[in-house]
Design a protein around this motif. Sequence first.
Motif, mmCIF file in Angstrom:
data_model
loop_
_atom_site.group_PDB
_atom_site.id
_atom_site.type_symbol
_atom_site.label_atom_id
_atom_site.label_comp_id
_atom_site.label_asym_id
_atom_site.label_seq_id
_atom_site.Cartn_x
_atom_site.Cartn_y
_atom_site.Cartn_z
ATOM 1 N N SER A 4 -7.606 -10.376 -7.855
ATOM 2 C CA SER A 4 -7.118 -9.253 -7.059
ATOM 3 C C SER A 4 -6.391 -8.303 -8.001
ATOM 4 N N THR A 63 -16.426 -2.426 -2.820
ATOM 5 C CA THR A 63 -16.645 -3.610 -1.992
ATOM 6 C C THR A 63 -15.874 -3.577 -0.678
ATOM 7 N N GLY A 64 -14.859 -2.708 -0.594
ATOM 8 C CA GLY A 64 -14.076 -2.658 0.636
ATOM 9 C C GLY A 64 -13.038 -3.759 0.756
ATOM 10 N N GLU A 65 -12.980 -4.657 -0.219
ATOM 11 C CA GLU A 65 -12.014 -5.747 -0.179
ATOM 12 C C GLU A 65 -11.184 -5.717 -1.448
ATOM 13 N N LEU A 66 -9.916 -6.182 -1.375
ATOM 14 C CA LEU A 66 -9.103 -6.228 -2.585
ATOM 15 C C LEU A 66 -9.154 -7.601 -3.247
ATOM 16 N N GLN A 115 -4.181 5.716 -1.419
ATOM 17 C CA GLN A 115 -4.187 4.941 -2.669
ATOM 18 C C GLN A 115 -3.780 5.775 -3.865
ATOM 19 N N ALA A 130 0.828 -1.200 0.000
ATOM 20 C CA ALA A 130 0.000 0.000 0.000
ATOM 21 C C ALA A 130 0.868 1.258 0.000
ATOM 22 N N ALA A 155 -7.584 -1.221 -7.983
ATOM 23 C CA ALA A 155 -7.543 -1.337 -6.520
ATOM 24 C C ALA A 155 -8.457 -0.311 -5.871
ATOM 25 N N ILE A 156 -8.404 0.928 -6.363
ATOM 26 C CA ILE A 156 -9.231 1.986 -5.776
ATOM 27 C C ILE A 156 -10.708 1.669 -5.984
ATOM 28 N N GLN A 212 -11.762 -1.122 -3.690
ATOM 29 C CA GLN A 212 -11.791 -0.642 -2.313
ATOM 30 C C GLN A 212 -13.046 0.185 -2.061
ATOM 31 N N GLN A 225 -3.743 0.400 -10.156
ATOM 32 C CA GLN A 225 -4.161 1.190 -9.007
ATOM 33 C C GLN A 225 -5.626 1.614 -9.122
#
Lengths: 305, 287
Positions: free
Chosen positions: B215, B115-118, A284, A243, B108-109, B112, B105
Motif C-alpha cells: 500500500s 486499479t481503484g484500490e489502495l 488527492q 485522505a 496513491a494517485i 487509485q 501521494q
Amino acid sequence: MKRLIVLITLVSIGLVPWLWGSATLLGINLCIWGLLALSLNILYGYTGLLSLGQGVYFALGAYGAAWAVIYGNVNFWGALGAGVLCALGGAVIAGWVSVRASGFGFVVVTLVTALICYLMALSFDGITGGEDGMSFRAPALALPGLALSIQNLSVRYYLALGALLAGLGIVYLVSKSLLGLAFRAVRDDEIAAASLGYDIVQIKLYAFVLAGAMAGLAGTVWSLSKEFVRAGLFQPFGAFLSAQPDPDPLIAVLLGGPGRLFGPLVGTGMLLALREFFAGVWPQGYALALGVVILGCVCKLCSAR
Amino acid sequence: MELWALTLLNALVWGLLWALLALGLSLIYGALGVLNLAHGALYMLGALLSWALAPTLSFWGSLVVAPTIVGLMGFGLARLLLDTRERDPLTSLLITFGIMLILQQLAAIFLQMTTGELRHAVAAPVRWPIAIGARFYEGYRVVAALVASAVLLGLWALWGWTRWGCLLRAVRDNRELARVVGIPVPRVQASVFGLGAALAGLAGALVGPITREVSPTMGIEVLLVSVFIAVAGGLGSLGGSLAVAFLYSFSENLLTMLTDPLLARAGALLAIGLIVLVRPQGLGGTS
C-alpha cells in the motif's frame, strides 16, 4: 487609519459566529491547529530544535482531558487542566531524554518517542479505545453565572479562540523575555551560547516543555470540542495516512516563516485554504501540493541565506 | 521448542531486511550528510513496482528490475534536489521529507487511477514449506533471507575491494580532500544515494510477499524504525547498523514470545533507545 483596520479586523474575528456562521468551523480548525503550529514554532522557530513528534503532546492533552472526564468526572476547567498537565508531564519525561541528543539525534528521538507512544496506545486499547477511538460527554463550560454547552458551535469557537489568544500571548511574552533571548542564542550558535554561560540542555528543556504544554492545550480543546479521542493521534506522520490530512504543524511553520509570532497562524490558514480548495477539485492533489510546497519553501530558505 | 526455532528464524530474516534498510540510510548519511526521510517511500516504491511487474517479468525478474528503477530514481533525485554543499543539515532533512510526501501521494494517485484500490494483496512467489517439528515455516522467507545476505555480502565486497568503494570511503572521510584529488564528489554522492535507494527498493520488493500486502503508506512505520536503527548504529558506520539491526530484530521477535506484537515492537525500540542514551553517537559512531 492603521489602528482602525486592526480594530475592525479584531471585532470581526470576535463576531465570526454571527457574521459568517459558515466560517465558524473553519475558524475553530484554524485556532486549534494554529495553536499546535505555534507550539512547534517555539521549538523550531525560536530554539532551532526540529521536532517531528509534536503530535504526541497534542494527543496527550486530548487523552488527559478525556480520561479526567471519564474516570474523574471533573468539571470543564478540571478537564482542561488535566489535559495540559498530562502533556506537560509527558514533555518533561520525553524532553529530559531528547534534548540530550543533538542534531539529527534529536529529530530521530522525537520521532521514535511518538512511535513508541503510538504502539503503546494501540496495545492498551482498553483505556485508549485503540484505533477506533472512544467518545465521551464533555462537561458544560461553567463560567460564573452561566453554564455553556460545548455542543454549541459558537461556544466552541470562543473556546478555541481563547486558547489561541492565550498561546499567542505566551509566545509574545516569552519572545520578549530573557528566556526568549536565550532560546534564540541557542538556535543561532550553541557553542557561543554555552561559552556565555548558558546551560544549553536546561534551555532546550524549557523550550521543549513549554511547547509540549501548549500543544497539550491545543489537544485538550480539540478533544473537548470533538468529544472524541483516538490512538491515531499519537501516530508519527499519521496525518499523511488519511485522505484529508489535518494541517501539519511543521509545514505550517515553514510556510509562515519560522521564528515569527504570527507565522504559524498564517501557515495554518494557508494549509486550510489549500485543503478546502483541493477538497472540491481534486482531493488527492492536496498531499502532493504539500510536498511541492515544502520543497519550494526549503529552496527559498536556502537562496535567502 | 519449535516455537523458539520459528521465532529465531523470523528474527534472522527480519534482521537481514532491517540491515538492508539501515545500511542504505547509513551509506547515504556517510556520503552526503543527509538523513534520508524518503527512505520509507523508496522502500514502498520497490514493493509496489515488484508487485506490478511480477505478472510480466516473473517475481525474480522484478526483484532485479524494481530496485534498479528505484536506484536510478534515487540517483536522479539526488542530482536534482540535494545540493549538498553544506548548509543547515536540517534543510536537507526537510527536502527528503518533501520527496517522501510527493512519492507517497504519486503512488496513491497512480494506484487509485489504475486499479481503484489502495491496498493490494501479494501472493508468495514460492511455496516451499519447511517442516520444523509439527509446524511449517514459509520457505519464501528463507529465500528472501538468502537474497538479502547475498546482497549484503556483495555490498561488503564493493565497499572494501573495488575502486568505487574506495571513492565512497574517500568521500565519506573527507569531502574537501576528495575534491582536491579530483574525485567527482557530487556524482559519487548521487550514486551513493542511488545505491541506498536501490537497497531500500530491494528490501521493499522482498518484504511484499512476507507481509502479503502493499500500500502507498507501508513505508512510514518502516522508515521510523530503520532511521532509528541507523542512528543507534552510528550514522556512517556500516558494521554498527548491521549489529543494531540484528539486535532490534532479535529483541522484537523474542519479546513477542512474552507479550503482544505492538508492545514487543515498543520494547525493542526502547532497548535500542538505551544505546542512543548511553552512546549518543551510536554503536559504531566516532566523535
